[in-house]
Design an enzyme around this catalytic site. Sequence first.
Site, mmCIF file in Angstrom:
data_model
loop_
_atom_site.group_PDB
_atom_site.id
_atom_site.type_symbol
_atom_site.label_atom_id
_atom_site.label_comp_id
_atom_site.label_asym_id
_atom_site.label_seq_id
_atom_site.Cartn_x
_atom_site.Cartn_y
_atom_site.Cartn_z
ATOM 1 N N GLY A 7 0.818 -1.223 0.000
ATOM 2 C CA GLY A 7 0.000 0.000 0.000
ATOM 3 C C GLY A 7 0.843 1.259 0.000
ATOM 4 N N ASP A 12 -0.202 6.449 4.443
ATOM 5 C CA ASP A 12 0.778 5.926 5.407
ATOM 6 C C ASP A 12 1.944 5.256 4.692
ATOM 7 N N LEU A 60 -2.882 -7.753 -2.821
ATOM 8 C CA LEU A 60 -2.892 -8.448 -1.528
ATOM 9 C C LEU A 60 -3.784 -9.689 -1.529
ATOM 10 N N SER A 85 -9.730 0.886 2.581
ATOM 11 C CA SER A 85 -9.644 1.552 3.884
ATOM 12 C C SER A 85 -10.764 2.547 4.134
ATOM 13 N N THR A 126 -7.079 -0.927 13.551
ATOM 14 C CA THR A 126 -7.734 0.382 13.591
ATOM 15 C C THR A 126 -8.678 0.565 14.772
ATOM 16 N N GLU A 128 -11.476 1.689 14.456
ATOM 17 C CA GLU A 128 -12.816 1.307 13.985
ATOM 18 C C GLU A 128 -13.243 -0.031 14.591
ATOM 19 N N TYR A 150 -15.937 -2.694 7.137
ATOM 20 C CA TYR A 150 -14.496 -2.425 7.242
ATOM 21 C C TYR A 150 -13.989 -2.807 8.637
ATOM 22 N N LYS A 154 -11.285 -5.726 9.534
ATOM 23 C CA LYS A 154 -10.024 -5.416 10.233
ATOM 24 C C LYS A 154 -9.891 -6.229 11.529
ATOM 25 N N HIS A 180 -5.493 9.176 11.632
ATOM 26 C CA HIS A 180 -4.346 10.060 11.452
ATOM 27 C C HIS A 180 -4.376 10.629 10.040
ATOM 28 N N ARG A 185 -3.516 12.905 2.898
ATOM 29 C CA ARG A 185 -4.730 12.140 3.135
ATOM 30 C C ARG A 185 -5.576 12.110 1.850
HETATM 31 P P1 NDP Z 1 -5.028 4.577 2.035
HETATM 32 O O1 NDP Z 1 -6.424 4.288 1.621
HETATM 33 O O2 NDP Z 1 -4.460 5.923 1.775
HETATM 34 O O3 NDP Z 1 -4.058 3.494 1.356
HETATM 35 C C1 NDP Z 1 -4.436 2.160 1.193
HETATM 36 C C2 NDP Z 1 -3.441 1.465 0.302
HETATM 37 O O4 NDP Z 1 -3.856 0.112 0.106
HETATM 38 C C3 NDP Z 1 -3.310 2.091 -1.087
HETATM 39 O O5 NDP Z 1 -1.959 2.078 -1.466
HETATM 40 C C4 NDP Z 1 -4.102 1.118 -1.945
HETATM 41 O O6 NDP Z 1 -3.709 1.093 -3.294
HETATM 42 C C5 NDP Z 1 -3.737 -0.193 -1.279
HETATM 43 N N1 NDP Z 1 -4.611 -1.301 -1.654
HETATM 44 C C6 NDP Z 1 -5.968 -1.315 -1.664
HETATM 45 N N2 NDP Z 1 -6.403 -2.524 -2.076
HETATM 46 C C7 NDP Z 1 -5.311 -3.274 -2.341
HETATM 47 C C8 NDP Z 1 -5.112 -4.597 -2.816
HETATM 48 N N3 NDP Z 1 -6.140 -5.406 -3.106
HETATM 49 N N4 NDP Z 1 -3.848 -5.051 -2.983
HETATM 50 C C9 NDP Z 1 -2.790 -4.249 -2.706
HETATM 51 N N5 NDP Z 1 -2.913 -2.972 -2.267
HETATM 52 C C10 NDP Z 1 -4.163 -2.501 -2.085
HETATM 53 O O7 NDP Z 1 -4.925 4.224 3.595
HETATM 54 P P2 NDP Z 1 -3.985 4.872 4.723
HETATM 55 O O8 NDP Z 1 -2.638 5.063 4.192
HETATM 56 O O9 NDP Z 1 -4.716 5.973 5.374
HETATM 57 O O10 NDP Z 1 -3.976 3.696 5.808
HETATM 58 C C11 NDP Z 1 -3.006 2.652 5.764
HETATM 59 C C12 NDP Z 1 -3.537 1.432 6.480
HETATM 60 O O11 NDP Z 1 -3.827 1.758 7.826
HETATM 61 C C13 NDP Z 1 -4.843 0.883 5.909
HETATM 62 O O12 NDP Z 1 -4.803 -0.511 6.069
HETATM 63 C C14 NDP Z 1 -5.908 1.482 6.795
HETATM 64 O O13 NDP Z 1 -7.057 0.668 6.799
HETATM 65 C C15 NDP Z 1 -5.200 1.493 8.123
HETATM 66 N N6 NDP Z 1 -5.582 2.519 9.058
HETATM 67 C C16 NDP Z 1 -5.586 3.824 8.686
HETATM 68 C C17 NDP Z 1 -5.877 4.814 9.584
HETATM 69 C C18 NDP Z 1 -5.892 6.247 9.208
HETATM 70 O O14 NDP Z 1 -6.450 7.054 9.968
HETATM 71 N N7 NDP Z 1 -5.288 6.644 8.100
HETATM 72 C C19 NDP Z 1 -6.185 4.478 11.000
HETATM 73 C C20 NDP Z 1 -6.108 3.058 11.281
HETATM 74 C C21 NDP Z 1 -5.811 2.134 10.345
HETATM 75 P P3 NDP Z 1 -4.392 2.073 -4.402
HETATM 76 O O15 NDP Z 1 -3.663 3.368 -4.274
HETATM 77 O O16 NDP Z 1 -4.134 1.359 -5.654
HETATM 78 O O17 NDP Z 1 -5.839 2.173 -4.047
HETATM 79 P P1 GDR Z 2 -13.254 7.111 9.484
HETATM 80 O O1 GDR Z 2 -12.820 8.418 8.673
HETATM 81 O O2 GDR Z 2 -14.544 6.580 9.032
HETATM 82 O O3 GDR Z 2 -13.115 7.468 10.928
HETATM 83 O O4 GDR Z 2 -12.133 6.082 9.041
HETATM 84 P P2 GDR Z 2 -13.632 9.443 7.791
HETATM 85 O O5 GDR Z 2 -12.757 10.638 7.681
HETATM 86 O O6 GDR Z 2 -14.151 8.847 6.536
HETATM 87 O O7 GDR Z 2 -14.900 9.777 8.722
HETATM 88 C C1 GDR Z 2 -14.755 10.361 10.003
HETATM 89 C C2 GDR Z 2 -16.113 10.758 10.537
HETATM 90 O O8 GDR Z 2 -16.615 11.873 9.791
HETATM 91 C C3 GDR Z 2 -17.977 11.641 9.494
HETATM 92 N N1 GDR Z 2 -18.347 12.403 8.301
HETATM 93 C C4 GDR Z 2 -17.866 12.224 7.070
HETATM 94 N N2 GDR Z 2 -16.945 11.361 6.589
HETATM 95 C C5 GDR Z 2 -16.630 11.438 5.270
HETATM 96 N N3 GDR Z 2 -15.692 10.626 4.781
HETATM 97 N N4 GDR Z 2 -17.253 12.316 4.427
HETATM 98 C C6 GDR Z 2 -18.203 13.197 4.862
HETATM 99 O O9 GDR Z 2 -18.745 13.977 4.097
HETATM 100 C C7 GDR Z 2 -18.521 13.160 6.260
HETATM 101 N N5 GDR Z 2 -19.375 13.863 7.029
HETATM 102 C C8 GDR Z 2 -19.262 13.403 8.261
HETATM 103 C C9 GDR Z 2 -18.054 10.136 9.291
HETATM 104 O O10 GDR Z 2 -19.420 9.706 9.364
HETATM 105 C C10 GDR Z 2 -17.179 9.656 10.435
HETATM 106 O O11 GDR Z 2 -17.900 9.618 11.617
HETATM 107 C C11 GDR Z 2 -10.764 6.468 8.940
HETATM 108 C C12 GDR Z 2 -10.105 5.612 7.844
HETATM 109 O O12 GDR Z 2 -8.822 6.098 7.605
HETATM 110 C C13 GDR Z 2 -10.033 4.167 8.283
HETATM 111 O O13 GDR Z 2 -9.272 3.430 7.319
HETATM 112 C C14 GDR Z 2 -9.335 4.107 9.647
HETATM 113 O O14 GDR Z 2 -9.276 2.788 10.077
HETATM 114 C C15 GDR Z 2 -10.083 4.965 10.658
HETATM 115 O O15 GDR Z 2 -10.117 6.297 10.164
HETATM 116 C C16 GDR Z 2 -9.417 4.976 12.003
#
Ligand code: NDP
Ligand code: GDR
Length: 343
Positions: A7, A12, A60, A85, A126, A128, A150, A154, A180, A185
């Site tokens: 990823g 990240d 993956l 994600s 996560t 979540e 999701y 996870k 984060h 993002r």
């Molecule tokens: P992103 O959505 O930005 O990145 C996800 C990555 O996974 C991308 O590179 C995507 O590729 C890749 N991917 C998706 N499907 C597949 C697949 N089938 N095979 C290989 N690669 C794949 O997520 P973040 O960087 O924000 O998060 C990183 C990880 O941490 C994720 O697993 C997320 O669920 C988890 N996480 C994130 C949090 C956050 O707040 N950011 C909090 C907690 C956990 P492509 O670009 O091609 O779509």
């Molecule tokens: P989350 O992040 O679901 O916590 O998952 P997201 O930013 O999508 O939503 C956070 C909160 O905001 C509310 N919300 C909206 N969300 C989006 N996307 N768009 C909108 O217009 C909107 N309005 C309100 C949502 O309902 C939610 O409550 C993220 C991802 O990065 C996951 O992969 C990761 O595991 C968790 O954070 C921790």
Amino acid sequence: MKAIVTGITGQDGAYLARLLLEKGYRVYGTYRRTSSVNFWRLEELGIRDHERLELVEYDLTDLSATLRLIERAEPKEVYNLAAQSFVGVSFEQPVTTAEITGIGPVNLLEAIRILDPKIRFYQASTSEMFGKVQAVPQTETTPFYPRSPYGVAKLYAHWMTINYRESYDIFGVSGILFNHESPLRGREFVTRKITDALARIAAGKLDVLELGNLDAKRDWGFAAEYVDGMYRMLQTDTPDTYVLATNRTETVRDFVRLAGRAAGIDIAFEGDGEAEVGRDTSNGQVVVRVSPRFYRPAEVDLLIGDPGKAERELGWKPQTSLEELARMMVEADMARVARGTSF
Ligand code: NDP
Ligand code: GDR
């Protein structure tokens, strides 16, 4: 020192790759074949053409590809960041989400078990998984109650990581990371959706930002610091589970206000539920509107994490305040608007 980062095209993945390259690693970063290239984050961080970064096409969900990836890279560490994600999409694509986010990591665990059980494995778990509030602040021992496909997927991968740790002595670590964010993002996530829209509103290129549930509370930190926590988790003597969080929670509405301030727009909210709007106090214009389109079938109302164990055992501590984070993201988006780029 060699590491695989799955990823790498995500938020990240890009920050972690930069960190590992700075530490002297050779990094095998995996990306999916798509019809158009998706390396803008690596380019923004200036590591797209780094001599120690090898980009490997990989999915993956494919065990044979996973075996070949591990065989070829012979890594010391594998960081599994790949996932479907986005929580909202997981309600529309529950099966794909289960296959990628839930079962996908098991391909990596199996490949490690088969080829080299000494490889250290990081699973991106996560907050979540906590879902419906059972206790606050949430810690490594808080009971789970996921509220989305999701979160459920996870949770499966989280327990499989622990199961491989206990069954086969694999160094499997699970990082329960709270939200984060960063200028890298994805734009579908709420913070970046807000900062991107406010930058465009400030530049006169957009009138209104439409959001869903403004009452949801999240514990938002800065992504670059969280990938350092991931790295630290793989350097310990014994594999374990750690929460990374800031221990501060705010509503989506509060984040809009903070980001508005950074964009030079003072936003005041009025009304309730779907009728709630946010107005620019300087001219009374509606700049934020609620749309049921962005509500989820089930919501996670409140997340706030206790990172005490990570601080004690890993020396990890969040540094960036939510105000600084919002400002950093708004400024990056304003610069993008000024340049006419759209990432
Ligand atoms: P992103 O959505 O930005 O990145 C996800 C990555 O996974 C991308 O590179 C995507 O590729 C890749 N991917 C998706 N499907 C597949 C697949 N089938 N095979 C290989 N690669 C794949 O997520 P973040 O960087 O924000 O998060 C990183 C990880 O941490 C994720 O697993 C997320 O669920 C988890 N996480 C994130 C949090 C956050 O707040 N950011 C909090 C907690 C956990 P492509 O670009 O091609 O779509
Ligand atoms: P989350 O992040 O679901 O916590 O998952 P997201 O930013 O999508 O939503 C956070 C909160 O905001 C509310 N919300 C909206 N969300 C989006 N996307 N768009 C909108 O217009 C909107 N309005 C309100 C949502 O309902 C939610 O409550 C993220 C991802 O990065 C996951 O992969 C990761 O595991 C968790 O954070 C921790």
